[in-house]
Write a protein that holds these residues in place. Sequence first.
Motif, PDB file in Angstrom:
ATOM      1  N   GLY A  33       0.674  -1.077   0.446  1.00 11.18           N
ATOM      2  CA  GLY A  33       0.165   0.134   0.108  1.00 11.18           C
ATOM      3  C   GLY A  33       1.257   0.983  -0.271  1.00 11.18           C
ATOM      4  O   GLY A  33       0.654   1.501  -0.791  1.00 11.18           O
ATOM      5  N   THR A  34       2.115   1.464   0.408  1.00  8.49           N
ATOM      6  CA  THR A  34       3.073   2.253   0.678  1.00  8.49           C
ATOM      7  C   THR A  34       3.592   2.246  -0.540  1.00  8.49           C
ATOM      8  O   THR A  34       3.318   3.246  -0.889  1.00  8.49           O
ATOM      9  N   ILE A  38       3.019   5.573  -2.844  1.00  9.81           N
ATOM     10  CA  ILE A  38       4.569   6.625  -3.275  1.00  9.81           C
ATOM     11  C   ILE A  38       4.577   6.857  -4.273  1.00  9.81           C
ATOM     12  O   ILE A  38       4.901   8.256  -4.813  1.00  9.81           O
ATOM     13  N   GLU A  39       4.580   5.782  -4.786  1.00 12.93           N
ATOM     14  CA  GLU A  39       4.107   6.002  -6.992  1.00 12.93           C
ATOM     15  C   GLU A  39       2.982   6.987  -7.336  1.00 12.93           C
ATOM     16  O   GLU A  39       3.205   7.917  -8.337  1.00 12.93           O
ATOM     17  N   TYR A  45      -1.037   9.529   3.086  1.00  7.93           N
ATOM     18  CA  TYR A  45      -0.568   8.336   3.137  1.00  7.93           C
ATOM     19  C   TYR A  45       0.386   8.566   3.678  1.00  7.93           C
ATOM     20  O   TYR A  45       0.429   8.065   4.921  1.00  7.93           O
ATOM     21  N   ILE A  46       1.212   9.321   3.241  1.00  5.90           N
ATOM     22  CA  ILE A  46       3.314   9.014   3.304  1.00  5.90           C
ATOM     23  C   ILE A  46       2.658   9.822   4.630  1.00  5.90           C
ATOM     24  O   ILE A  46       3.592   9.268   5.650  1.00  5.90           O
TER      25      ILE A  46
END
Length: 77
Positions: A33-34, A38-39, A45-46
């Motif tokens: 998910g991370t 990030i992509e 979220y980060i």
Amino acid sequence: MKRGIELNTDIEEILDIMSKSIINKGLEPVISGTKKMIENDERNYINFLITLFNYGHISDIKTKEIKKQETTEGSGS
């Protein structure tokens, strides 16, 4: 001997493999998910993860700076 239980090498190896498998299965959704966030450059979220895992020694000041930068970039300024 650990806690009065004598473990042989085979049992220790099996327990080690099982432990790693359980950890990997538990963390896989967070990691994948991370990576997707990030992509997609989803900073909220980060930032959530930074706050959640603040034990990585990222200071609260640095987190606030990142959030401020995100707000500035998001407003088109």
